[in-house]
Design a protein around this motif. Structure first.
Motif, PDB file in Angstrom:
ATOM      1  N   LYS A 187       4.742 -10.771  -4.733  1.00 18.74           N
ATOM      2  CA  LYS A 187       3.313 -11.007  -5.049  1.00 18.74           C
ATOM      3  C   LYS A 187       3.363  -9.968  -6.466  1.00 18.74           C
ATOM      4  O   LYS A 187       3.461  -8.886  -6.497  1.00 18.74           O
ATOM      5  CB  LYS A 187       2.735  -9.991  -3.870  1.00 18.74           C
ATOM      6  N   THR A 188       3.049 -10.900  -7.484  1.00 11.47           N
ATOM      7  CA  THR A 188       3.164 -10.330  -8.875  1.00 11.47           C
ATOM      8  C   THR A 188       1.980  -9.430  -9.061  1.00 11.47           C
ATOM      9  O   THR A 188       2.217  -8.345  -9.763  1.00 11.47           O
ATOM     10  CB  THR A 188       2.991 -11.642  -9.846  1.00 11.47           C
ATOM     11  N   ARG A 189       0.837  -9.406  -8.510  1.00  8.65           N
ATOM     12  CA  ARG A 189      -0.013  -8.369  -8.574  1.00  8.65           C
ATOM     13  C   ARG A 189       0.206  -6.832  -7.964  1.00  8.65           C
ATOM     14  O   ARG A 189       0.103  -5.955  -8.672  1.00  8.65           O
ATOM     15  CB  ARG A 189      -1.438  -8.725  -7.742  1.00  8.65           C
ATOM     16  N   CYS A 220      11.189  -4.261   9.082  1.00  7.31           N
ATOM     17  CA  CYS A 220      10.461  -3.171   7.949  1.00  7.31           C
ATOM     18  C   CYS A 220       9.304  -3.812   7.288  1.00  7.31           C
ATOM     19  O   CYS A 220       9.323  -4.836   7.436  1.00  7.31           O
ATOM     20  CB  CYS A 220      11.923  -2.836   7.248  1.00  7.31           C
ATOM     21  N   ASP A 221       8.757  -2.911   6.359  1.00  8.79           N
ATOM     22  CA  ASP A 221       7.890  -3.072   5.588  1.00  8.79           C
ATOM     23  C   ASP A 221       6.501  -3.839   6.427  1.00  8.79           C
ATOM     24  O   ASP A 221       5.742  -4.726   6.030  1.00  8.79           O
ATOM     25  CB  ASP A 221       8.136  -4.131   4.453  1.00  8.79           C
ATOM     26  N   ARG A 222       6.251  -3.057   7.428  1.00 11.56           N
ATOM     27  CA  ARG A 222       5.119  -3.535   8.266  1.00 11.56           C
ATOM     28  C   ARG A 222       3.583  -3.364   7.734  1.00 11.56           C
ATOM     29  O   ARG A 222       2.617  -3.946   8.208  1.00 11.56           O
ATOM     30  CB  ARG A 222       5.049  -2.945   9.709  1.00 11.56           C
ATOM     31  N   GLN A 223       3.462  -2.346   6.312  1.00 10.81           N
ATOM     32  CA  GLN A 223       2.227  -2.159   5.917  1.00 10.81           C
ATOM     33  C   GLN A 223       1.628  -3.689   5.294  1.00 10.81           C
ATOM     34  O   GLN A 223       0.647  -3.906   5.176  1.00 10.81           O
ATOM     35  CB  GLN A 223       2.227  -1.167   5.009  1.00 10.81           C
ATOM     36  N   SER A 224       2.489  -4.568   4.981  1.00 11.71           N
ATOM     37  CA  SER A 224       2.319  -5.920   4.611  1.00 11.71           C
ATOM     38  C   SER A 224       2.833  -6.857   5.581  1.00 11.71           C
ATOM     39  O   SER A 224       3.840  -7.054   5.626  1.00 11.71           O
ATOM     40  CB  SER A 224       2.965  -6.122   3.120  1.00 11.71           C
ATOM     41  N   ARG A 225       2.046  -7.328   6.500  1.00 17.70           N
ATOM     42  CA  ARG A 225       2.653  -7.750   7.671  1.00 17.70           C
ATOM     43  C   ARG A 225       3.607  -8.994   7.351  1.00 17.70           C
ATOM     44  O   ARG A 225       3.143  -9.690   6.201  1.00 17.70           O
ATOM     45  CB  ARG A 225       1.408  -8.335   8.604  1.00 17.70           C
ATOM     46  N   ARG A 226       4.539  -9.077   7.860  1.00 16.27           N
ATOM     47  CA  ARG A 226       5.315 -10.442   7.773  1.00 16.27           C
ATOM     48  C   ARG A 226       5.064 -11.659   8.451  1.00 16.27           C
ATOM     49  O   ARG A 226       4.412 -11.341   9.534  1.00 16.27           O
ATOM     50  CB  ARG A 226       6.797 -10.091   8.023  1.00 16.27           C
ATOM     51  N   SER A 227       4.587 -12.652   8.013  1.00 21.42           N
ATOM     52  CA  SER A 227       4.236 -13.656   8.597  1.00 21.42           C
ATOM     53  C   SER A 227       5.275 -14.787   9.361  1.00 21.42           C
ATOM     54  O   SER A 227       6.334 -14.195   9.009  1.00 21.42           O
ATOM     55  CB  SER A 227       3.398 -14.933   7.794  1.00 21.42           C
TER      56      SER A 227
END
Length: 139
Positions: free
Chosen positions: A29-31, A98-105
């Motif tokens: 995600k470049t943003r 891991c990285d659950r704050q940005s849910r993995r689809s």
């Protein structure tokens, strides 16, 4: 392999090494990278408790980088090092929790397993699942 954690000053060179073995992660995600790079350049990036996990035993032999790609790209883009916790010897399955704050689809999980056209495949699975449950079917 023995698991261990270490607080590391990640330089742009180390970040590039880890990114070179970042082969099965979600889309960048470049943003998010731009925001993190701005925080790094502005001195607002703090040591956080979420580790970057690698399957190998060291920075010199990371084998596979399982997460942290946005932070690593921000480091390379800004040219500013940052401190983080590196988790060495992680099991490859750690990626999925891991990285659950940005849910993995579902597409992210499929892509990590090497599925080509993972987004299309995930969408197709969703339609098949809905059909089997009877959603949207007129009788």
């Amino acid at each position: 392999m023995t698991e261990r954690v270490e607080i590391v000053n990640v330089t742009p060179q180390i970040a590039a090494t880890l990114l070179a073995v970042n082969t099965a992660n979600r889309r960048l995600k470049t943003r998010v990278v731009a925001q993190l790079a701005e925080s790094l350049a502005g001195g607002r990036f703090l040591l956080a408790p979420d580790a970057i996990a690698v399957t190998g035993p060291s920075v010199r032999d990371p084998r596979s980088c399982l997460n942290g790609q946005h932070r690593l790209h921000a480091c390379v883009d800004s040219g500013v090092p940052f401190r983080c916790i590196l988790y060495f010897g992680a099991e490859p399955g750690v990626y999925e929790v891991c990285d659950r704050q940005s849910r993995r689809s579902v597409a992210d999980a499929l892509r990590s397993r090497g599925v080509i056209s993972a987004s299309l495949f995930a969408a197709t699975l969703s339609v098949v699942y809905a059909y089997r449950r009877g959603a949207g079917v007129r009788r």
